[in-house]
Scaffold this motif. Structure first.
Motif, PDB file in Angstrom:
ATOM      1  N   HIS A   2      33.142  -6.964  39.923  1.00 56.57           N
ATOM      2  CA  HIS A   2      32.429  -7.775  39.507  1.00 56.57           C
ATOM      3  C   HIS A   2      32.137  -8.995  39.595  1.00 56.57           C
ATOM      4  N   GLN A   3      32.527  -9.236  38.110  1.00 58.35           N
ATOM      5  CA  GLN A   3      32.606 -10.462  37.834  1.00 58.35           C
ATOM      6  C   GLN A   3      33.453 -11.341  38.742  1.00 58.35           C
ATOM      7  N   ARG A   4      34.471 -10.989  39.058  1.00 58.90           N
ATOM      8  CA  ARG A   4      35.613 -11.684  39.506  1.00 58.90           C
ATOM      9  C   ARG A   4      34.807 -12.181  40.892  1.00 58.90           C
ATOM     10  N   GLU A   5      33.946 -11.533  41.740  1.00 57.66           N
ATOM     11  CA  GLU A   5      33.066 -11.223  43.356  1.00 57.66           C
ATOM     12  C   GLU A   5      32.498 -12.220  42.942  1.00 57.66           C
ATOM     13  N   VAL A   6      31.213 -12.032  42.101  1.00 58.02           N
ATOM     14  CA  VAL A   6      30.444 -13.102  42.143  1.00 58.02           C
ATOM     15  C   VAL A   6      30.648 -14.420  41.719  1.00 58.02           C
ATOM     16  N   ARG A   7      31.668 -14.346  40.832  1.00 52.45           N
ATOM     17  CA  ARG A   7      32.483 -16.125  40.925  1.00 52.45           C
ATOM     18  C   ARG A   7      32.801 -16.724  41.717  1.00 52.45           C
ATOM     19  N   ALA A   8      33.353 -16.018  42.600  1.00 52.81           N
ATOM     20  CA  ALA A   8      33.462 -16.532  44.058  1.00 52.81           C
ATOM     21  C   ALA A   8      32.521 -16.512  45.429  1.00 52.81           C
ATOM     22  N   TYR A   9      31.195 -16.198  45.094  1.00 54.83           N
ATOM     23  CA  TYR A   9      30.655 -16.210  45.766  1.00 54.83           C
ATOM     24  C   TYR A   9      29.820 -17.298  45.185  1.00 54.83           C
ATOM     25  N   ARG A  10      30.190 -17.394  43.937  1.00 52.65           N
ATOM     26  CA  ARG A  10      28.949 -19.199  43.439  1.00 52.65           C
ATOM     27  C   ARG A  10      30.002 -20.028  43.253  1.00 52.65           C
ATOM     28  N   THR A  11      30.944 -20.269  43.447  1.00 52.46           N
ATOM     29  CA  THR A  11      31.927 -21.271  43.500  1.00 52.46           C
ATOM     30  C   THR A  11      32.507 -21.475  44.598  1.00 52.46           C
ATOM     31  N   ALA A  57      25.974  -4.261  41.648  1.00 47.33           N
ATOM     32  CA  ALA A  57      25.603  -4.690  42.585  1.00 47.33           C
ATOM     33  C   ALA A  57      25.958  -6.077  43.078  1.00 47.33           C
ATOM     34  N   VAL A  58      25.752  -6.292  44.578  1.00 46.49           N
ATOM     35  CA  VAL A  58      25.799  -7.146  45.013  1.00 46.49           C
ATOM     36  C   VAL A  58      25.206  -6.701  46.460  1.00 46.49           C
ATOM     37  N   VAL A  59      24.456  -8.040  47.794  1.00 51.47           N
ATOM     38  CA  VAL A  59      23.916  -8.347  48.270  1.00 51.47           C
ATOM     39  C   VAL A  59      24.017  -8.896  49.087  1.00 51.47           C
TER      40      VAL A  59
END
Length: 410
Positions: free
Chosen positions: A226-235, A256-258
């Motif tokens: 979760h943290q890895r994918e969220v970090r990618a979306y934000r960077t 979870a993400v949307v």
């Protein structure tokens, strides 16, 4: 469409003395070229070069497996037959069909690579000419299909198989907490469609809004994913522009993400002509350049020792820990293997070619990633990841053995 005699004895000699025709086809050997209509990480679907019925297909695992039962786990077998079902459904759309026939043939002495025959019996065939009589060369004869007709059928099959499998909207959808989280972010959801991958632990839904609009809702398998994918979306993801989805909402407690939905269809499983493949790889190279541009280059001489020292930790981890950029090319290397034109298109889009040292470094990282993928795939019941790792190691070994033979060493 006329039928011609087929030299079965010559075919048997080739099958018993020659290389695996499926492995050679997958390696890009023109002598064994077939019209491939679908391919993913695990399976390939292609037109039979010696059909007795129009549009006859073969479905095979990408890995060289000899026993249709013993060489497959239950999950791998289910995935293979899911692809067979899709191939049969596509064939019914393309050629007149009264009944679909399925066969698993082959021998340890020849044509040992597991493959499933998928054939469409046309309407109106007399009973005594159906079943095995319609499938065997000695009784039916070889169907002489014109090249242009083969190409037309292949194109229609590719189109039918390129569409993702139909998924029925689910009345239940995800858990209530996930539904509430999603609707707080985007408004009331009218329907949920489960679009999870065919592997354990995958939880993805397509959410359709009551007032229009679509989003994807994903539950990660753990905090690290979760943290890895969220970090990618934000960077780095925003730097790719309209080519990527946008992060709408995050819930760390739910993992979870949307994200927004994009138009078009996925490349996964699609088959394209060579010129279109090169265009795709050129675009992939340009996207990779956009991702890597802000990151400082890491020289192979500086990082190779550290990568080797971390191998044991890689084996214990869920995935390998590769530097930004390395992991992207590790996963792509399996796709350009045996296709120097695709590597050239990718590096042209990337803006530069890879040095010899970088290619050698990439080989080390491929091996590490493959071993880690095998370990994780076996532990997590992920046959696709396991298959990719085994295939990569087989390819790397064959390449090394061929290089050793050229140099006259053992």
């Amino acid at each position: 469409m006329k039928r011609i005699e087929f030299d079965e004895q010559a075919y048997a000699r080739r099958s018993r003395s020659g290389p695996c025709f499926i492995c050679r086809m997958l390696a890009g050997d023109e002598e064994f070229r077939h019209e491939v209509v679908y391919r993913d990480e695990q399976h390939v679907v292609f037109l039979d070069r010696y059909p007795t019925l129009l549009g006859k297909l073969l479905v095979a695992p990408v890995a060289h497996r000899r026993d249709v039962i013993g060489d497959f786990t239950a999950a791998q077998s289910a995935a293979l037959w899911h692809t067979v079902h899709r191939a049969g459904a596509a064939l019914q759309q393309v050629v007149p069909t009264e009944r679909i026939y399925l066969q698993s043939l082959g021998s340890h002495s020849g044509n040992s690579h597991v493959h499933i025959h998928v054939a469409a019996l046309p309407p109106g065939v007399p009973y005594e000419q159906q079943q095995t009589a319609a499938l065997l060369w000695e009784s039916a004869g070889l169907l002489d299909v014109p090249t242009e007709e083969t190409a037309r059928i292949a194109a229609r099959l590719r189109a039918a198989l390129a569409a993702p499998p139909a998924a029925e909207p689910s009345a239940d959808g995800p858990a209530p907490a996930v539904r509430e989280f999603t609707e707080q972010a985007v408004g009331r959801i009218a329907s949920w469609t489960d679009v999870s991958w065919a592997r354990p632990g995958s939880r993805v839904w397509r959410a359709t809004g009551a007032e229009g609009g679509q989003w994807y809702v994903k539950i990660h398998r753990g905090a690290r994913f979760h943290q890895r994918e969220v970090r990618a979306y934000r960077t780095w993801v925003p730097g790719l522009g309209a080519a990527t989805p946008r992060l709408v909402a995050v819930d760390a407690d739910l993992s979870a993400v949307v994200v927004t939905a994009l138009p078009g269809r996925p490349l996964h499983g699609a088959v394209h002509p060579p010129e279109q493949q090169r265009a795709i790889f050129h675009q992939v190279g340009a996207l990779a350049a956009a991702i890597h541009r802000p990151a400082p280059a890491a020289g192979p001489d500086d990082t190779l020792s550290a990568a080797l020292e971390k191998m044991e930790r890689h084996l214990d981890a869920a995935r390998t820990h590769l530097a930004p950029g390395d992991a992207d090319f590790v996963r792509l290397a399996d796709l350009w293997a045996g296709r120097p034109d695709l590597l050239e298109a990718l590096t042209d889009g990337y803006g530069r070619t890879f040095t010899t040292a970088e290619l050698e470094y990439l080989t080390v990282l491929e091996a590490l990633d493959a071993v880690s993928g095998i370990q994780y795939g076996a532990a997590a019941g992920d046959p696709e990841l396991l298959e990719r790792g085994l295939r990569t190691l087989t390819r790397l070994r064959a390449t090394a053995e061929a290089a050793a033979r050229r140099e006259g060493t053992t």
